[in-house]
Design a protein around this motif. Structure first.
Motif, PDB file in Angstrom:
ATOM      1  N   GLU A 136       9.231   0.056  -6.694  1.00 58.08           N
ATOM      2  CA  GLU A 136      10.634  -0.329  -6.152  1.00 58.08           C
ATOM      3  C   GLU A 136      11.441   0.956  -6.017  1.00 58.08           C
ATOM      4  OE1 GLU A 136      13.938  -3.312  -6.164  1.00 58.08           O
ATOM      5  OE2 GLU A 136      12.919  -2.883  -8.167  1.00 58.08           O
ATOM      6  N   ASP A 137      12.500   1.023  -6.982  1.00 60.85           N
ATOM      7  CA  ASP A 137      13.629   1.788  -6.782  1.00 60.85           C
ATOM      8  C   ASP A 137      13.341   3.266  -7.070  1.00 60.85           C
ATOM      9  OD1 ASP A 137      15.279  -0.291  -6.138  1.00 60.85           O
ATOM     10  OD2 ASP A 137      15.865  -0.748  -8.060  1.00 60.85           O
TER      11      ASP A 137
ATOM     12  N   ARG B 258       5.184  -3.410 -10.252  1.00 64.11           N
ATOM     13  CA  ARG B 258       6.409  -3.871  -9.893  1.00 64.11           C
ATOM     14  C   ARG B 258       6.657  -3.617  -8.093  1.00 64.11           C
ATOM     15  NH1 ARG B 258      12.536  -1.723 -11.276  1.00 64.11           N
ATOM     16  NH2 ARG B 258      13.640  -3.290 -10.294  1.00 64.11           N
ATOM     17  N   ILE B 259       6.440  -4.365  -7.416  1.00 64.65           N
ATOM     18  CA  ILE B 259       6.558  -4.411  -5.955  1.00 64.65           C
ATOM     19  C   ILE B 259       7.915  -4.294  -5.387  1.00 64.65           C
ATOM     20  CG2 ILE B 259       4.456  -5.569  -5.788  1.00 64.65           C
ATOM     21  CD1 ILE B 259       5.896  -8.174  -4.478  1.00 64.65           C
ATOM     22  N   ASN B 260       8.006  -4.046  -4.040  1.00 69.60           N
ATOM     23  CA  ASN B 260       9.531  -4.096  -3.432  1.00 69.60           C
ATOM     24  C   ASN B 260       9.906  -5.477  -3.246  1.00 69.60           C
ATOM     25  OD1 ASN B 260      10.272  -1.250  -2.920  1.00 69.60           O
ATOM     26  ND2 ASN B 260       8.197  -1.295  -2.264  1.00 69.60           N
ATOM     27  N   PRO B 261      11.339  -5.450  -3.299  1.00 68.69           N
ATOM     28  CA  PRO B 261      11.648  -7.085  -3.058  1.00 68.69           C
ATOM     29  C   PRO B 261      11.185  -7.741  -1.991  1.00 68.69           C
ATOM     30  CG  PRO B 261      13.559  -5.455  -3.931  1.00 68.69           C
ATOM     31  CD  PRO B 261      12.267  -4.663  -3.503  1.00 68.69           C
ATOM     32  N   VAL B 262      11.019  -9.054  -1.849  1.00 68.51           N
ATOM     33  CA  VAL B 262      10.573  -9.723  -0.606  1.00 68.51           C
ATOM     34  C   VAL B 262      11.253  -9.887   0.313  1.00 68.51           C
ATOM     35  CG1 VAL B 262       9.629 -12.059  -0.082  1.00 68.51           C
ATOM     36  CG2 VAL B 262       8.892 -11.084  -2.021  1.00 68.51           C
TER      37      VAL B 262
ATOM     38  N   GLY C  60      -1.016  -8.142 -13.068  1.00 65.82           N
ATOM     39  CA  GLY C  60      -0.104  -9.140 -12.378  1.00 65.82           C
ATOM     40  C   GLY C  60       1.094  -8.239 -11.689  1.00 65.82           C
ATOM     41  N   PHE C  61       2.004  -8.951 -11.060  1.00 65.47           N
ATOM     42  CA  PHE C  61       2.731  -8.221 -10.330  1.00 65.47           C
ATOM     43  C   PHE C  61       4.272  -8.640 -11.051  1.00 65.47           C
ATOM     44  CE2 PHE C  61      -0.472  -8.870  -7.249  1.00 65.47           C
ATOM     45  CZ  PHE C  61      -0.690  -7.489  -6.657  1.00 65.47           C
ATOM     46  N   MET C  62       5.223  -7.834 -10.874  1.00 67.09           N
ATOM     47  CA  MET C  62       6.594  -7.991 -11.161  1.00 67.09           C
ATOM     48  C   MET C  62       7.475  -8.196  -9.999  1.00 67.09           C
ATOM     49  SD  MET C  62       9.102  -6.078 -13.785  1.00 67.09           S
ATOM     50  CE  MET C  62       8.275  -6.812 -15.215  1.00 67.09           C
ATOM     51  N   ILE C  63       7.989  -9.313  -9.686  1.00 65.20           N
ATOM     52  CA  ILE C  63       8.906  -9.437  -8.293  1.00 65.20           C
ATOM     53  C   ILE C  63      10.363  -9.191  -8.782  1.00 65.20           C
ATOM     54  CG2 ILE C  63       9.032 -11.048  -6.287  1.00 65.20           C
ATOM     55  CD1 ILE C  63       5.945 -10.350  -7.494  1.00 65.20           C
ATOM     56  N   PRO C  64      10.728  -8.131  -8.274  1.00 63.74           N
ATOM     57  CA  PRO C  64      12.343  -7.908  -8.370  1.00 63.74           C
ATOM     58  C   PRO C  64      12.907  -8.713  -7.477  1.00 63.74           C
ATOM     59  CG  PRO C  64      11.189  -6.142  -7.139  1.00 63.74           C
ATOM     60  CD  PRO C  64      10.229  -7.011  -7.304  1.00 63.74           C
TER      61      PRO C  64
ATOM     62  N   LYS D 172      13.308 -19.538  -3.607  1.00 63.22           N
ATOM     63  CA  LYS D 172      11.875 -20.157  -3.902  1.00 63.22           C
ATOM     64  C   LYS D 172      11.121 -19.729  -2.663  1.00 63.22           C
ATOM     65  CE  LYS D 172       9.831 -24.516  -4.534  1.00 63.22           C
ATOM     66  NZ  LYS D 172      10.094 -26.149  -4.722  1.00 63.22           N
ATOM     67  N   GLN D 173      11.416 -19.908  -1.673  1.00 66.14           N
ATOM     68  CA  GLN D 173      10.736 -19.486  -0.392  1.00 66.14           C
ATOM     69  C   GLN D 173       9.932 -18.035  -0.457  1.00 66.14           C
ATOM     70  OE1 GLN D 173       9.763 -21.435   1.861  1.00 66.14           O
ATOM     71  NE2 GLN D 173       8.440 -20.179   2.892  1.00 66.14           N
ATOM     72  N   GLU D 174      10.648 -17.209  -1.120  1.00 69.60           N
ATOM     73  CA  GLU D 174      10.123 -15.785  -1.386  1.00 69.60           C
ATOM     74  C   GLU D 174       8.871 -15.939  -2.046  1.00 69.60           C
ATOM     75  OE1 GLU D 174      14.325 -13.402  -1.143  1.00 69.60           O
ATOM     76  OE2 GLU D 174      13.242 -13.267  -2.802  1.00 69.60           O
ATOM     77  N   LEU D 175       8.994 -16.856  -3.195  1.00 69.03           N
ATOM     78  CA  LEU D 175       7.661 -16.756  -4.066  1.00 69.03           C
ATOM     79  C   LEU D 175       6.304 -17.582  -3.327  1.00 69.03           C
ATOM     80  CD1 LEU D 175       9.473 -17.528  -7.411  1.00 69.03           C
ATOM     81  CD2 LEU D 175       8.550 -15.257  -6.816  1.00 69.03           C
ATOM     82  N   ILE D 176       7.090 -18.402  -2.745  1.00 65.86           N
ATOM     83  CA  ILE D 176       5.977 -19.341  -1.793  1.00 65.86           C
ATOM     84  C   ILE D 176       5.203 -18.505  -0.610  1.00 65.86           C
ATOM     85  CG2 ILE D 176       5.874 -21.179  -0.117  1.00 65.86           C
ATOM     86  CD1 ILE D 176       7.911 -22.610  -1.624  1.00 65.86           C
TER      87      ILE D 176
END
Length: 125
Positions: free
Chosen positions: A43-44, A77-81, A100-104, A109-113
């Motif tokens: 990410e950053d 750690r991926i980029n923000p959805v 696993g992934f870290m989601i920043p 909730k829709q982003e996680l879906i």
């Protein structure tokens, strides 16, 4: 009990070490610091996302059989959805061997879906 066996297999996260995914120097030393979890950051801290993805994949492949790797949880750690499409490119890069992934910066909730749907689709292939 099921809870007891889950606890026996749980990993401790007393220390979490973030490593820029495009930095060879830091990647080469990260397993030696003794952290419970290493977060390979796309990410950053990463300017060139393509280079970062390639280096993270190379690191995961090169370290998959190292003894330190079995003792250390490795997350990507991926980029923000919510930011743009680069999060999808991050996930589609594979990262075989990551735990696993870290989601920043999750905002809905829709982003996680959406993320779950993409991962489920990839796992089905």
């Amino acid at each position: 009990s099921t809870f007891a066996s889950a606890c026996d297999n749980a990993r401790l996260r007393r220390s979490v070490h973030f490593v820029p995914g495009d930095n060879d120097k830091f990647l080469s030393k990260c397993l030696d610091v003794g952290a419970d979890t290493i977060v390979l950051d796309l990410e950053d801290s990463v300017k060139d996302k393509i280079v970062g993805r390639d280096k993270v994949n190379a690191f995961l492949s090169a370290t998959k059989n190292e003894p330190e790797r079995r003792q250390t949880e490795v997350l990507v750690r991926i980029n923000p959805v919510s930011s743009d499409e680069s999060w999808q490119e991050d996930i589609e890069s594979g990262f075989e061997g990551a735990d696993g992934f870290m989601i920043p910066k999750v905002e809905t909730k829709q982003e996680l879906i959406m993320l779950d749907e993409l991962l489920s689709e990839m796992e089905g292939k």
